[in-house]
Write a protein that holds these residues in place. Sequence first.
Motif, short mmCIF file in Angstrom:
data_model
loop_
_atom_site.label_atom_id
_atom_site.label_comp_id
_atom_site.label_asym_id
_atom_site.label_seq_id
_atom_site.Cartn_x
_atom_site.Cartn_y
_atom_site.Cartn_z
N PHE A 191 7.36 -10.36 -0.37
CA PHE A 191 5.84 -10.17 -0.25
C PHE A 191 5.43 -9.38 0.67
CE2 PHE A 191 6.70 -13.69 2.60
CZ PHE A 191 5.69 -13.81 3.19
N TRP A 192 5.81 -9.50 1.97
CA TRP A 192 5.54 -8.84 3.17
C TRP A 192 5.56 -7.20 2.94
CZ3 TRP A 192 6.95 -5.50 7.07
CH2 TRP A 192 6.17 -5.34 8.10
N LEU A 193 6.96 -6.72 2.41
CA LEU A 193 7.04 -5.40 2.11
C LEU A 193 6.32 -4.93 0.97
CD1 LEU A 193 8.71 -2.77 2.37
CD2 LEU A 193 10.36 -3.85 0.81
N ALA A 194 5.66 -5.70 0.07
CA ALA A 194 4.79 -5.40 -1.17
C ALA A 194 3.53 -5.28 -0.44
CB ALA A 194 4.77 -6.44 -2.28
N LEU A 195 3.07 -6.14 0.48
CA LEU A 195 1.81 -6.08 0.98
C LEU A 195 1.59 -4.82 1.83
CD1 LEU A 195 0.94 -9.79 1.72
CD2 LEU A 195 0.00 -8.33 -0.03
N VAL A 196 2.83 -4.37 2.67
CA VAL A 196 2.70 -3.25 3.42
C VAL A 196 2.44 -1.97 2.64
CG1 VAL A 196 3.90 -1.81 5.04
CG2 VAL A 196 4.03 -4.28 5.37
N LEU A 197 3.37 -2.15 1.38
CA LEU A 197 3.15 -0.84 0.69
C LEU A 197 1.77 -0.73 0.11
CD1 LEU A 197 6.42 -0.95 -1.46
CD2 LEU A 197 6.00 0.60 0.61
N VAL A 198 1.32 -1.88 -0.22
CA VAL A 198 -0.32 -1.86 -0.90
C VAL A 198 -1.10 -1.20 0.24
CG1 VAL A 198 -2.11 -3.05 -1.68
CG2 VAL A 198 0.21 -3.50 -2.36
N ASN A 240 -5.21 2.47 2.00
CA ASN A 240 -5.53 3.65 3.18
C ASN A 240 -5.44 4.84 2.66
OD1 ASN A 240 -5.73 1.75 5.18
ND2 ASN A 240 -3.52 1.67 6.00
N LEU A 241 -4.57 5.22 1.97
CA LEU A 241 -4.23 6.63 1.35
C LEU A 241 -4.86 6.71 0.05
CD1 LEU A 241 -0.48 7.37 2.36
CD2 LEU A 241 -2.79 7.98 3.51
N GLY A 242 -4.86 5.85 -0.84
CA GLY A 242 -5.58 5.69 -2.11
C GLY A 242 -4.71 6.57 -3.50
N LEU A 243 -3.48 6.58 -3.07
CA LEU A 243 -2.39 7.14 -3.97
C LEU A 243 -1.87 6.39 -5.08
CD1 LEU A 243 0.02 8.65 -1.50
CD2 LEU A 243 -2.01 10.00 -2.64
N ILE A 292 4.71 2.28 -9.88
CA ILE A 292 5.67 2.88 -8.86
C ILE A 292 5.68 1.99 -7.59
CG2 ILE A 292 5.27 4.80 -7.10
CD1 ILE A 292 4.41 6.52 -9.28
N LEU A 293 4.56 1.27 -7.03
CA LEU A 293 4.79 0.55 -6.05
C LEU A 293 5.72 -0.83 -6.02
CD1 LEU A 293 1.21 0.50 -4.20
CD2 LEU A 293 3.44 1.98 -3.53
N PRO A 294 5.34 -1.35 -7.22
CA PRO A 294 6.28 -2.55 -7.64
C PRO A 294 7.84 -2.15 -7.54
CG PRO A 294 4.33 -2.83 -8.88
CD PRO A 294 4.22 -1.46 -8.35
N ALA A 295 8.23 -1.03 -8.16
CA ALA A 295 9.63 -0.55 -8.51
C ALA A 295 10.16 -0.02 -7.03
CB ALA A 295 9.54 0.61 -9.27
N THR A 296 9.22 0.24 -6.11
CA THR A 296 9.56 0.85 -5.05
C THR A 296 9.99 -0.44 -3.98
OG1 THR A 296 8.56 2.93 -4.95
CG2 THR A 296 8.85 2.13 -2.65
N THR A 297 9.36 -1.54 -4.20
CA THR A 297 9.49 -2.71 -3.46
C THR A 297 10.77 -3.34 -3.96
OG1 THR A 297 6.93 -3.16 -3.43
CG2 THR A 297 8.38 -5.15 -3.10
N ILE A 298 11.17 -3.30 -5.32
CA ILE A 298 12.34 -3.93 -5.67
C ILE A 298 13.66 -2.82 -5.21
CG2 ILE A 298 13.86 -4.26 -7.83
CD1 ILE A 298 10.99 -4.95 -9.24
#
Length: 333
Positions: A153-160, A166-169, A200-206
Amino acid sequence: MSYYLRRITFYVVTMWAAVSLNFLLPRLLPGDPAKIMIGKLRRANGGRPISQEMIDAITSILGSDEGSMWDQYVAYWGRLLQGDLGVSSTRYPAPVADLIAQALPWTIVLVGVATVISFILGIVVGAWVGWRRGTWLDHLVPITTVFQSIPYFWLALVLVAVFSVNLGLFPIIGGYDFFAFPAGPEWSWAFVGSAVTHAILPATTIVLSSVGGWLLGMRNMMVSTLSEDYVVTAEAKGLTPRRIRTKYAARNAAIPSLAGFGIALGFVVAGSIVMEQVFSYPGIGKLMIQSVQGLDYALMQGVFLVITVTVLAANLFMDVIYGFIDPRARHNG
């Protein structure tokens, strides 16, 4: 043949035990789950009475004080064989099978693709790191292990926080843009693009959280395999390093990882509960949490049953494949 017969028998017995446990769990809970669910349905229906057919379906799935346990068990199996998993109390009158069918494709595509990507990356990079052991490539092991040790969850929150806030990508939550959802049965390219962007972000987290384990395991197996006699013999014959690396070392070093990959594929259907909750992704993991929070016994049973069947089927499939790849498994299994 005896190897495959033993494996099939084992999984059939395990499947029967899992379904029986799924039948017994609600009946071991304090109170009467069927009466609780019927009461919730009546409240969700504005206090109006519900049909007798609905009451019979609920009592057959969850049990009641009427009828023997054996009669309930037989009726439960009969409904399962017809694909009837009951009706959700939190989303009345939606059938549990329909809710699972809606959430399952999202989880299979997202978690399945991410699991395959992390496995391929881990095996390929791990084989190369093991082949070039003692070089700077060994630094990849602690780097990927750090990502694996970080809480999901911490990694997911950092990516978000970085890429969404911040970047709005990328989008913050959800599985697709609501306005891009197709009105008809056919999907549109706008919807597909929206779903890919949201994934993309959920897959990157996994991938970041799981690739380290595959890489480390493959690297260690590669180092161990390189000291085997058949590899030394291949080197003495003057075979090219590429052929030795791919045909002799990597191919045999990857065999133990296949068993773990089969288990990982089986748990794809279970989804990534924490990841789906953080990103509010419409998959099985989120559906499971909602069923627990709403005390939706029928939905909990349905999700548990689907996950169990998928895990057992994936493991049976990998046992069959493993028997073809490694003949030793057929004699020792």
